[in-house]
Motif scaffolding. Sequence first.
Motif, PDB file in Angstrom:
ATOM      1  N   GLY B 173      -1.262   8.157 -13.728  1.00 23.68           N
ATOM      2  CA  GLY B 173      -1.170   6.846 -12.702  1.00 23.68           C
ATOM      3  C   GLY B 173      -0.018   7.039 -11.976  1.00 23.68           C
ATOM      4  N   PHE B 174       0.169   5.887 -11.058  1.00 17.95           N
ATOM      5  CA  PHE B 174       1.494   6.015 -10.080  1.00 17.95           C
ATOM      6  C   PHE B 174       2.525   6.675 -10.810  1.00 17.95           C
ATOM      7  CE2 PHE B 174      -0.645   2.753  -7.628  1.00 17.95           C
ATOM      8  CZ  PHE B 174      -0.920   3.328  -6.574  1.00 17.95           C
ATOM      9  N   SER B 175       2.841   5.966 -12.171  1.00 15.35           N
ATOM     10  CA  SER B 175       4.247   6.494 -12.580  1.00 15.35           C
ATOM     11  C   SER B 175       4.203   7.994 -12.683  1.00 15.35           C
ATOM     12  CB  SER B 175       4.489   5.719 -13.710  1.00 15.35           C
ATOM     13  OG  SER B 175       5.610   5.886 -14.469  1.00 15.35           O
ATOM     14  N   PRO B 320      -3.074  -7.040 -12.499  1.00 11.40           N
ATOM     15  CA  PRO B 320      -2.462  -5.794 -12.603  1.00 11.40           C
ATOM     16  C   PRO B 320      -0.984  -6.028 -12.927  1.00 11.40           C
ATOM     17  CG  PRO B 320      -2.912  -5.791 -10.486  1.00 11.40           C
ATOM     18  CD  PRO B 320      -3.619  -7.019 -11.051  1.00 11.40           C
ATOM     19  N   PRO B 321      -0.465  -4.967 -13.634  1.00 14.43           N
ATOM     20  CA  PRO B 321       0.848  -5.059 -13.936  1.00 14.43           C
ATOM     21  C   PRO B 321       1.743  -4.429 -12.714  1.00 14.43           C
ATOM     22  CG  PRO B 321      -0.002  -3.251 -15.149  1.00 14.43           C
ATOM     23  CD  PRO B 321      -1.012  -3.769 -14.462  1.00 14.43           C
ATOM     24  N   THR B 322       1.817  -4.949 -11.625  1.00 15.59           N
ATOM     25  CA  THR B 322       2.562  -4.536 -10.269  1.00 15.59           C
ATOM     26  C   THR B 322       3.812  -5.424 -10.033  1.00 15.59           C
ATOM     27  OG1 THR B 322       1.437  -5.360  -8.865  1.00 15.59           O
ATOM     28  CG2 THR B 322       0.361  -3.246  -9.558  1.00 15.59           C
ATOM     29  N   ALA B 323       4.650  -4.936  -9.351  1.00 12.55           N
ATOM     30  CA  ALA B 323       5.793  -5.862  -8.758  1.00 12.55           C
ATOM     31  C   ALA B 323       5.228  -6.881  -7.869  1.00 12.55           C
ATOM     32  CB  ALA B 323       6.638  -4.612  -7.818  1.00 12.55           C
ATOM     33  N   GLN B 324       4.279  -6.748  -6.779  1.00 12.33           N
ATOM     34  CA  GLN B 324       4.013  -7.880  -6.115  1.00 12.33           C
ATOM     35  C   GLN B 324       3.196  -8.937  -6.733  1.00 12.33           C
ATOM     36  OE1 GLN B 324       0.475  -6.714  -3.600  1.00 12.33           O
ATOM     37  NE2 GLN B 324       0.389  -4.817  -4.500  1.00 12.33           N
ATOM     38  N   PHE B 351      -3.420 -14.949  -6.544  1.00 12.96           N
ATOM     39  CA  PHE B 351      -2.899 -13.900  -5.665  1.00 12.96           C
ATOM     40  C   PHE B 351      -3.648 -12.792  -6.093  1.00 12.96           C
ATOM     41  CE2 PHE B 351       0.001 -10.422  -5.194  1.00 12.96           C
ATOM     42  CZ  PHE B 351       0.330 -10.621  -3.827  1.00 12.96           C
ATOM     43  N   GLU B 352      -4.209 -12.047  -4.911  1.00 14.32           N
ATOM     44  CA  GLU B 352      -5.425 -11.138  -5.179  1.00 14.32           C
ATOM     45  C   GLU B 352      -4.581  -9.734  -5.021  1.00 14.32           C
ATOM     46  OE1 GLU B 352      -7.938 -11.230  -7.100  1.00 14.32           O
ATOM     47  OE2 GLU B 352      -8.419 -13.395  -7.154  1.00 14.32           O
ATOM     48  N   GLY B 353      -3.337  -9.649  -4.273  1.00  9.44           N
ATOM     49  CA  GLY B 353      -2.806  -8.199  -4.133  1.00  9.44           C
ATOM     50  C   GLY B 353      -2.842  -8.003  -2.774  1.00  9.44           C
ATOM     51  N   LEU B 354      -1.845  -7.294  -2.149  1.00  8.58           N
ATOM     52  CA  LEU B 354      -1.928  -7.063  -0.929  1.00  8.58           C
ATOM     53  C   LEU B 354      -2.568  -5.568  -0.481  1.00  8.58           C
ATOM     54  CD1 LEU B 354       1.607  -8.389  -0.089  1.00  8.58           C
ATOM     55  CD2 LEU B 354      -0.410  -9.330   0.714  1.00  8.58           C
ATOM     56  N   GLY B 355      -2.373  -4.702  -1.717  1.00  9.28           N
ATOM     57  CA  GLY B 355      -2.717  -3.376  -1.615  1.00  9.28           C
ATOM     58  C   GLY B 355      -1.906  -2.663  -2.496  1.00  9.28           C
ATOM     59  N   THR B 356      -2.169  -1.089  -2.574  1.00 15.82           N
ATOM     60  CA  THR B 356      -1.106  -0.270  -3.376  1.00 15.82           C
ATOM     61  C   THR B 356      -0.637   0.948  -2.678  1.00 15.82           C
ATOM     62  OG1 THR B 356      -3.379   0.779  -3.682  1.00 15.82           O
ATOM     63  CG2 THR B 356      -2.691  -0.755  -5.551  1.00 15.82           C
ATOM     64  N   LEU B 357       0.262   1.106  -2.976  1.00 13.26           N
ATOM     65  CA  LEU B 357       1.106   2.376  -2.376  1.00 13.26           C
ATOM     66  C   LEU B 357       1.685   3.347  -3.442  1.00 13.26           C
ATOM     67  CD1 LEU B 357       3.485   0.424  -0.062  1.00 13.26           C
ATOM     68  CD2 LEU B 357       2.190   2.380   0.619  1.00 13.26           C
ATOM     69  N   GLY B 358       1.564   4.614  -3.063  1.00 12.15           N
ATOM     70  CA  GLY B 358       1.963   5.586  -4.013  1.00 12.15           C
ATOM     71  C   GLY B 358       2.620   6.839  -3.479  1.00 12.15           C
ATOM     72  N   SER B 359       3.719   7.359  -3.822  1.00 11.59           N
ATOM     73  CA  SER B 359       4.398   8.362  -3.208  1.00 11.59           C
ATOM     74  C   SER B 359       4.013   9.782  -3.940  1.00 11.59           C
ATOM     75  CB  SER B 359       5.769   8.291  -3.371  1.00 11.59           C
ATOM     76  OG  SER B 359       6.323   9.592  -2.967  1.00 11.59           O
ATOM     77  N   HIS B 362       8.325  14.267  -1.153  1.00 13.33           N
ATOM     78  CA  HIS B 362       8.937  13.980   0.096  1.00 13.33           C
ATOM     79  C   HIS B 362       7.838  14.189   1.214  1.00 13.33           C
ATOM     80  CE1 HIS B 362      12.410  14.034   2.777  1.00 13.33           C
ATOM     81  NE2 HIS B 362      11.849  14.924   3.514  1.00 13.33           N
ATOM     82  N   GLY B 363       7.651  13.348   1.948  1.00 16.29           N
ATOM     83  CA  GLY B 363       6.717  13.519   3.051  1.00 16.29           C
ATOM     84  C   GLY B 363       5.295  13.140   3.004  1.00 16.29           C
ATOM     85  N   ALA B 364       5.066  12.649   1.754  1.00 19.19           N
ATOM     86  CA  ALA B 364       3.495  12.340   1.609  1.00 19.19           C
ATOM     87  C   ALA B 364       3.329  11.221   0.738  1.00 19.19           C
ATOM     88  CB  ALA B 364       2.609  13.868   1.188  1.00 19.19           C
ATOM     89  N   ALA B 365       2.423  10.471   0.805  1.00 19.60           N
ATOM     90  CA  ALA B 365       2.132   9.126   0.121  1.00 19.60           C
ATOM     91  C   ALA B 365       0.513   8.973   0.565  1.00 19.60           C
ATOM     92  CB  ALA B 365       2.943   8.013   0.330  1.00 19.60           C
ATOM     93  N   VAL B 366       0.268   7.976  -0.469  1.00 21.07           N
ATOM     94  CA  VAL B 366      -1.222   7.502  -0.131  1.00 21.07           C
ATOM     95  C   VAL B 366      -0.990   5.709  -0.317  1.00 21.07           C
ATOM     96  CG1 VAL B 366      -3.004   9.275  -0.934  1.00 21.07           C
ATOM     97  CG2 VAL B 366      -1.575   7.780  -2.662  1.00 21.07           C
ATOM     98  N   ALA B 367      -1.831   5.056   0.687  1.00 24.60           N
ATOM     99  CA  ALA B 367      -1.780   3.895   0.585  1.00 24.60           C
ATOM    100  C   ALA B 367      -3.154   3.063   0.928  1.00 24.60           C
ATOM    101  CB  ALA B 367      -0.772   3.490   1.842  1.00 24.60           C
ATOM    102  N   GLN B 368      -3.406   1.751   0.246  1.00 18.52           N
ATOM    103  CA  GLN B 368      -4.453   1.152   0.568  1.00 18.52           C
ATOM    104  C   GLN B 368      -4.193  -0.198   0.858  1.00 18.52           C
ATOM    105  OE1 GLN B 368      -7.141   2.250  -2.807  1.00 18.52           O
ATOM    106  NE2 GLN B 368      -8.790   1.050  -1.885  1.00 18.52           N
ATOM    107  N   ILE B 369      -4.603  -0.628   2.052  1.00 17.29           N
ATOM    108  CA  ILE B 369      -4.351  -2.154   2.155  1.00 17.29           C
ATOM    109  C   ILE B 369      -5.443  -2.619   2.553  1.00 17.29           C
ATOM    110  CG2 ILE B 369      -3.005  -3.811   3.635  1.00 17.29           C
ATOM    111  CD1 ILE B 369      -1.282  -0.568   3.883  1.00 17.29           C
ATOM    112  N   GLY B 370      -6.126  -3.606   1.491  1.00  8.79           N
ATOM    113  CA  GLY B 370      -7.589  -4.101   1.787  1.00  8.79           C
ATOM    114  C   GLY B 370      -8.310  -2.938   1.958  1.00  8.79           C
ATOM    115  N   SER B 371      -8.963  -2.830   3.117  1.00 11.66           N
ATOM    116  CA  SER B 371     -10.134  -1.699   3.031  1.00 11.66           C
ATOM    117  C   SER B 371      -9.743  -0.450   3.770  1.00 11.66           C
ATOM    118  CB  SER B 371     -11.469  -2.363   3.774  1.00 11.66           C
ATOM    119  OG  SER B 371     -11.080  -2.945   5.004  1.00 11.66           O
TER     120      SER B 371
END
Lengths: 559, 559
Positions: B173-175, B320-324, B351-359, B362-371
């Motif tokens: 998972g993210f962690s 889900p168990p996220t900070a937001q 609250f239905e969540g804003l999206g997810t972000l994962g590092s 260095h220099g790469a990540a993935v993000a999903q905000i809505g669609s």
Amino acid sequence: MCKGPKQVLILGGGFAGVYTARYLAKLLRPDEASITLINRENYWVYQPMLPEVISGSIGLTNVVSPIRRLCPRSNLIMREVENIDLKGQIVTVSPGFRPRQLQLKYDHLVIALGNITNFHGMPGLIENAMPFRTLADAMVLRNHVIHALEEADVEEDPELRRRLLTFVVGGGGFSGVEVMAELNDFVRSVKRNYLRLRDEPHRCVIVQAGDRILPEMSEPLAMFAQRILRERGIDIILNDRLKAATSERAILQSGAEIPCKTLISTVPSALPQAVQKLDCSKERGKLLVNAHLELKDYEGKVWALGDCACITTAAGTKVPPTAQHAIREAITAAINIAAAVRGGNQAEFNFEGLGTLGSLGHGAAVAQIGSVTVSGLLAWLLWRGVYLMKMPGLNRKIRIAADWLRHLLFPPELAQTKVAFDSGIHNQHFEPGDIIFEQGDLGDSVYVIEEGECEVLCKRKGQRELLATLSGGECFGEMALLSHRTRNATIRARTAMNVLIIPKGDFDKLRQSVPIFGDVFTELAQRRAEAGSPHSSVDPGMPTGGSRGNSNEAVLFRR
Amino acid sequence: MCKGPKQVLILGGGFAGVYTARYLAKLLRPDEASITLINRENYWVYQPMLPEVISGSIGLTNVVSPIRRLCPRSNLIMREVENIDLKGQIVTVSPGFRPRQLQLKYDHLVIALGNITNFHGMPGLIENAMPFRTLADAMVLRNHVIHALEEADVEEDPELRRRLLTFVVGGGGFSGVEVMAELNDFVRSVKRNYLRLRDEPHRCVIVQAGDRILPEMSEPLAMFAQRILRERGIDIILNDRLKAATSERAILQSGAEIPCKTLISTVPSALPQAVQKLDCSKERGKLLVNAHLELKDYEGKVWALGDCACITTAAGTKVPPTAQHAIREAITAAINIAAAVRGGNQAEFNFEGLGTLGSLGHGAAVAQIGSVTVSGLLAWLLWRGVYLMKMPGLNRKIRIAADWLRHLLFPPELAQTKVAFDSGIHNQHFEPGDIIFEQGDLGDSVYVIEEGECEVLCKRKGQRELLATLSGGECFGEMALLSHRTRNATIRARTAMNVLIIPKGDFDKLRQSVPIFGDVFTELAQRRAEAGSPHSSVDPGMPTGGSRGNSNEAVLFRR
């Protein structure tokens, strides 16, 4: 003549060791010498700035520098030096992940193992006094102080709260003064974040054996320092020294006692085991060297420098254990090792010191350069400037400067970076009259008396009754652990006592795996409960014999 | 009607707990509510950035924030929550310096204790797998990795060197992904400082139970992440999971084994003891709450939020168990507590969540905000920007930005900030065939078998001879400790084994203070030496009975 590079082994990663490795790398090519440095840590500690870790005015890892980056040409072995065989030219180091010692042959050896803190003959100091030499020491102290503040904030008992807010250092030299100055600054500035401590006074104490602090400096400067420190609220006790300690207080030679939960000691120092074991010329334990810093009978083979060496300059002065001297010693040793490897002139050590500098906390310091003395803010700026310049590497310089800037703008760091709470099986010292535990406390440990006597007291109908006296070889406290109840008696030291404390977790593990170990305690608890049927609810030391441990259970623990 | 401020007690200092305290302080005046927060640390961990502590790209203490500064109106009690009495409205917390529990009465309670890592039923994981939740976990991992690199640099055995350079994480998972991405970056960049490791490959492995990593994200993004991680040299093992572990290797469900000295596990999680003990409405262990986040039967008194609560939105999705989400839950809870204290409208959590972000390092990540999905450098900059903005306090924002800048300019931090090496009495797990110690090793511990069997092997004239088999209740390894010699036999696990390890230091202390404890081992050693006179130099398990522990010494350790 010689095939392959010579093996140069450097023991110790302080100023002396690291700078020898750095200079050697400049003087000798890789095909002339292979340099190996042995140190128990993989970093070099910039001692002058170590006290600033307490207040967090320098970040934890900025006060140290990785030896691999400082000495890129050296092999680093992160182990402990266990033995030096001068005749066989072999150094033995402690095992790593695998339980095997490592033996290293050398052609040329540099002994720069520094010194260690030694509390031998001072009861309770090894258990309760914190040394201040390594980064780990600084972190432990910082975390301990934060823990004490957190507990003081919760504590209802004013007496215990006062003890939690008292901080004592033994030793009024540079090290002790700088530590206490920083600690005082830190506590004063973070106290405002504790709702209940804001208006509570705290106490910082320096205990110094001589009749003034900073014996390294001239009297007027030391007097100035004393005045500044006292103005900042630090107590200075002169002509006295630490004699003993318990977890609740520091005990001085004069008989005075200071109730405290935080005790630091920068004195006395001793030589590391590996140096003590060496059979060679010594003076007061230190390795005696000639002007080339060579060990007698091992000229051209073994050099000793830094705090573990006894060095005399041409002018006849004994070289003090400071960074500036260690660096010059390293240069001398490196030149002489290079001469031994490929011939050339030897160098003699001849450096009389540039001056002394000591910080008195934020915004004040004392400095002595030749006959010029500076004190106050100017000296403090000088202190910061000199030590910042001396820190090797641009990276660190920038980091430290940034840390200082941050510290000016923002309040100090308050997060406790402790890694573990549990201390495992350990020793503790008690002085006469100390309460070891109190009726009604939780049962968190079993105690075995190694030396001394204690009384078992029980409160009944408002009266404190003496139930028994326990002495060396006997144990107490097992009942509350076995029955999962709170303590039903109070234990008070009758004489000075040394005990072994087995915490609940370890006690339970041992009991489970080594049943006979548990049986001993279970039987003891049963017999105590039976024998003491009139007061069967009492935890330890049921008076089978009345007193003095002639009882059966005592025998169990005696040879 | 009510006299004095209401007592509001908040359990847990994660996102949910800390933000509840912060919002409550805005909604209620000090004379309306006294807020107390209980947390085992005095700091709040900014979880999203915790993996960056490994590489030191953020300074150790910059990834946390002191709770006293975040919640200046709250009393902080730095203790552990031991019991919650919902009926009596009393919370019991662990003792501090004194062995006494503290009991706290409340009018309103917020349970936000999060979850814990639980390795129950997975042999050897509790002993060998490192969790990754707290600052201490991150420091321990960082120090362990540095220690492994230091040892790999010294180690001659190529097989052990490979094991020291293999790093495994259970959980994709993210962690798990973020930890391994950071660890890989760190090892890759510092390896060049180790003269012998420069050209040595290292191996990083992610083990994930599902058929792809990052189940929190859409499939295309997860596929992108897998490709990036693999390009960076990280092995990803799918459809498999950790089953067991020893100090030498990770063992997977499929039977595959990965020899490694570093094992991290981010799964599985369980609820804290204090929550498990609660007798109230639950769903899969989590506290079931209504739309106001109130606990059933305790409306207006008790709220549960964060990872220990089971929350369903109006739309019917499980939160889900996220900070937001935790932050929004905290706002809802604070409004409702304020309503309970002085009346007013209640709020519902929606609250239905804003999206997810994962590092991905260095220099790469993935993000999903809505669609919308973003990946690569852009997502990484987004990741850094979003989390930097979310970090409360200008001080921390500046520090982190400065750390990031420094990390771009200079190589990562390499100093090992370990505080203590010694682990005390501890358990260990071995799998069949594992060597527990080898003939010739130093005697550093005594072993007591809790479960399983092992063989005592001795090399004589080049041949390995089986001398005995030891089983549950028996011990070995005492001889080398008592005679101060090296091990004179090899011990190999025959079956899976659980042992208790008593290190030399603890063994010697116990032997000295509790003579009967030492006697047991001394007698055992003597009897073994006598019985085994033909091979009297052999250390443990002399074949008095030949095998299977019918021997006398075995009885000593059995009930």
